[in-house]
Write an enzyme that holds these catalytic residues in place. Structure first.
Site, PDB file in Angstrom:
ATOM      1  N   GLY A  34     -15.076 -17.436  12.559  1.00  0.00           N
ATOM      2  CA  GLY A  34     -15.534 -18.734  12.104  1.00  0.00           C
ATOM      3  C   GLY A  34     -16.222 -19.579  13.151  1.00  0.00           C
ATOM      4  O   GLY A  34     -16.729 -20.663  12.838  1.00  0.00           O
ATOM      5  N   ARG A  92     -16.787 -44.575  10.028  1.00  0.00           N
ATOM      6  CA  ARG A  92     -15.824 -45.559   9.521  1.00  0.00           C
ATOM      7  C   ARG A  92     -14.645 -45.764  10.468  1.00  0.00           C
ATOM      8  O   ARG A  92     -13.872 -46.700  10.304  1.00  0.00           O
ATOM      9  CB  ARG A  92     -15.328 -45.141   8.129  1.00  0.00           C
ATOM     10  CG  ARG A  92     -16.356 -45.394   7.044  1.00  0.00           C
ATOM     11  CD  ARG A  92     -15.919 -44.850   5.704  1.00  0.00           C
ATOM     12  NE  ARG A  92     -16.087 -43.411   5.612  1.00  0.00           N
ATOM     13  CZ  ARG A  92     -15.838 -42.691   4.521  1.00  0.00           C
ATOM     14  NH1 ARG A  92     -15.412 -43.301   3.425  1.00  0.00           N
ATOM     15  NH2 ARG A  92     -16.019 -41.387   4.509  1.00  0.00           N
ATOM     16  N   LYS A 189     -12.296 -58.196  -3.243  1.00  0.00           N
ATOM     17  CA  LYS A 189     -11.303 -57.178  -3.578  1.00  0.00           C
ATOM     18  C   LYS A 189     -10.258 -57.094  -2.471  1.00  0.00           C
ATOM     19  O   LYS A 189     -10.475 -57.512  -1.347  1.00  0.00           O
ATOM     20  CB  LYS A 189     -11.969 -55.811  -3.774  1.00  0.00           C
ATOM     21  CG  LYS A 189     -12.475 -55.166  -2.492  1.00  0.00           C
ATOM     22  CD  LYS A 189     -12.987 -53.765  -2.769  1.00  0.00           C
ATOM     23  CE  LYS A 189     -13.276 -52.998  -1.485  1.00  0.00           C
ATOM     24  NZ  LYS A 189     -14.371 -53.542  -0.704  1.00  0.00           N
ATOM     25  N   ARG A 191      -7.729 -54.219  -0.609  1.00  0.00           N
ATOM     26  CA  ARG A 191      -7.526 -52.780  -0.452  1.00  0.00           C
ATOM     27  C   ARG A 191      -6.137 -52.545   0.148  1.00  0.00           C
ATOM     28  O   ARG A 191      -5.940 -52.683   1.358  1.00  0.00           O
ATOM     29  CB  ARG A 191      -8.604 -52.202   0.462  1.00  0.00           C
ATOM     30  CG  ARG A 191      -8.626 -50.683   0.505  1.00  0.00           C
ATOM     31  CD  ARG A 191      -9.597 -50.183   1.588  1.00  0.00           C
ATOM     32  NE  ARG A 191     -10.966 -50.566   1.345  1.00  0.00           N
ATOM     33  CZ  ARG A 191     -11.816 -49.886   0.583  1.00  0.00           C
ATOM     34  NH1 ARG A 191     -11.405 -48.788  -0.019  1.00  0.00           N
ATOM     35  NH2 ARG A 191     -13.051 -50.295   0.430  1.00  0.00           N
ATOM     36  N   ASP A 215     -24.788 -50.701  -1.564  1.00  0.00           N
ATOM     37  CA  ASP A 215     -23.834 -50.356  -0.508  1.00  0.00           C
ATOM     38  C   ASP A 215     -24.416 -49.230   0.330  1.00  0.00           C
ATOM     39  O   ASP A 215     -25.377 -48.564  -0.080  1.00  0.00           O
ATOM     40  CB  ASP A 215     -22.495 -49.937  -1.114  1.00  0.00           C
ATOM     41  CG  ASP A 215     -21.312 -50.284  -0.222  1.00  0.00           C
ATOM     42  OD1 ASP A 215     -21.544 -50.618   0.961  1.00  0.00           O
ATOM     43  OD2 ASP A 215     -20.166 -50.217  -0.691  1.00  0.00           O
ATOM     44  N   THR A 220     -15.108 -42.129  -2.610  1.00  0.00           N
ATOM     45  CA  THR A 220     -14.295 -41.740  -3.770  1.00  0.00           C
ATOM     46  C   THR A 220     -14.766 -42.417  -5.049  1.00  0.00           C
ATOM     47  O   THR A 220     -14.358 -42.031  -6.139  1.00  0.00           O
ATOM     48  CB  THR A 220     -12.820 -42.109  -3.543  1.00  0.00           C
ATOM     49  OG1 THR A 220     -12.707 -43.532  -3.416  1.00  0.00           O
ATOM     50  CG2 THR A 220     -12.284 -41.446  -2.279  1.00  0.00           C
ATOM     51  N   THR A 223     -13.829 -48.007  -5.667  1.00  0.00           N
ATOM     52  CA  THR A 223     -14.301 -49.390  -5.577  1.00  0.00           C
ATOM     53  C   THR A 223     -15.473 -49.626  -6.519  1.00  0.00           C
ATOM     54  O   THR A 223     -15.531 -50.626  -7.243  1.00  0.00           O
ATOM     55  CB  THR A 223     -14.730 -49.716  -4.136  1.00  0.00           C
ATOM     56  OG1 THR A 223     -13.601 -49.646  -3.277  1.00  0.00           O
ATOM     57  CG2 THR A 223     -15.346 -51.109  -4.040  1.00  0.00           C
TER      58      THR A 223
END
Length: 310
Positions: A34, A92, A189, A191, A215, A220, A223
């Site tokens: 690999g 992030r 919002k 989180r 955005d 996912t 939101t």
């Protein structure tokens, strides 16, 4: 010269076609265990070389690929190496929240790229602008705004309102609203934990209007889908989302398909899976021309910022 790994070959081909040139000759493969194997198959001595490779999923494999490609080019005496990373993974993880005992992984990646031998970085819509300061080499962070804005103009929406999905995206949303001469709304919002969000309140008037959510990425889609539902609950006529990077992890595609969202428009910084391509609510725009023009300007020592002067 432009070389590419295996992360987004289609985008690399589109970029070189836009520039009327061919991809550099390079073999990228795997050993039986690999490990990444790279061999440069043409002379690069003294050349201005660009390595186009987003560090999307599988993130670690694609990141290791670009490191090994850069090392191979450096050892082959390339004159200058620019890492063209349309989607910059690990962006992030750019700080230690509340003094938590966590890594600043964006800084780790910046260090790795420089140690490997990168002379310059080209990326698009960094999740956090301050990541540019993690590098001691030039970083060109370009914006997909012209691509997304052009699509919005062509569709000639009426009664528009631009919606920021959170407080952190207000600057981006306000800039788009100004260009579209539209109103601005903000979704507040909370989180409770990573990848889980709860829409709490909408600031602004959306009743009977066409809402554009802008955005930098969709992961996912939790939101995004909750935001679309909240907007529809407040009387929005239609909800469209424009996001640069289609990360689309986990059950994102199924979530989008069954949501109140009318359409999600993304770019091809990350290739869509077969499931993503088959989703009737997802449409992909090409960023190849913008990337190609930027690469050309960097190679010719011309201004990049003038591409976004307006």
């Amino acid at each position: 010269m432009i070389f590419t790994g295996t992360a987004n070959t289609r985008l690399a081909v589109d970029v070189v076609n836009h520039l009327d040139m061919s991809l550099g000759k390079m073999t990228v493969g795997r050993f039986s265990d690999g490990e990444v194997m790279v061999e440069i198959n043409e002379n690069v001595r003294g050349k201005d070389v660009f390595v186009l490779q987003p560090t999307c999923a599988p993130t670690n494999d694609n990141l290791m690929e670009i490191m090994v490609m850069v090392d191979a080019l450096r050892r082959a005496s390339a004159g200058r190496i620019t890492a063209a990373i349309p989607y910059f993974g690990y962006a992030r993880q750019d700080r230690r929240p509340r003094s938590a005992r966590v890594a600043i992984s964006a800084k780790v990646v910046a260090n790795m790229l420089q140690v490997a031998g990168v002379d310059r970085v080209l990326t698009m819509d960094l999740h956090a602008d301050q990541i540019q300061g993690f590098f001691d080499i030039p970083v060109d962070n370009i914006y997909a705004g012209p691509i997304l804005l052009g699509d919005i103009w062509r569709r000639n929406f009426s009664n528009l309102v631009v919606v920021s999905p959170d407080i952190g995206g207000v600057v981006r949303a306000r800039a788009l609203a100004k260009q579209l001469e539209a109103d601005l709304a903000i979704i507040d919002k909370r989180r409770p934990r990573a990848n889980v969000s709860e829409v709490m309140n909408i600031i602004g008037e959306v009743d009977g209007r066409t809402c554009i959510i802008m955005d930098d990425m969709v992961d996912t889609a939790g939101t995004l889908c909750k935001a679309a539902q909240a907007l529809k609950d407040r009387g929005a006529g239609a909800v469209y989302a424009y996001c640069t990077h289609p990360v689309l992890s986990g059950g994102a595609i199924e979530r989008i398909e069954t949501s109140s969202l009318d359409e999600l428009v993304v770019t091809d910084t990350i290739p869509l899976s077969e499931q993503g391509q088959a989703c009737g609510k997802i449409r992909q725009l090409s960023c190849a021309a913008l990337l190609g023009e930027t690469i050309l300007r960097i190679s010719n020592a011309e201004s990049v910022s003038s591409l976004f002067a307006d």
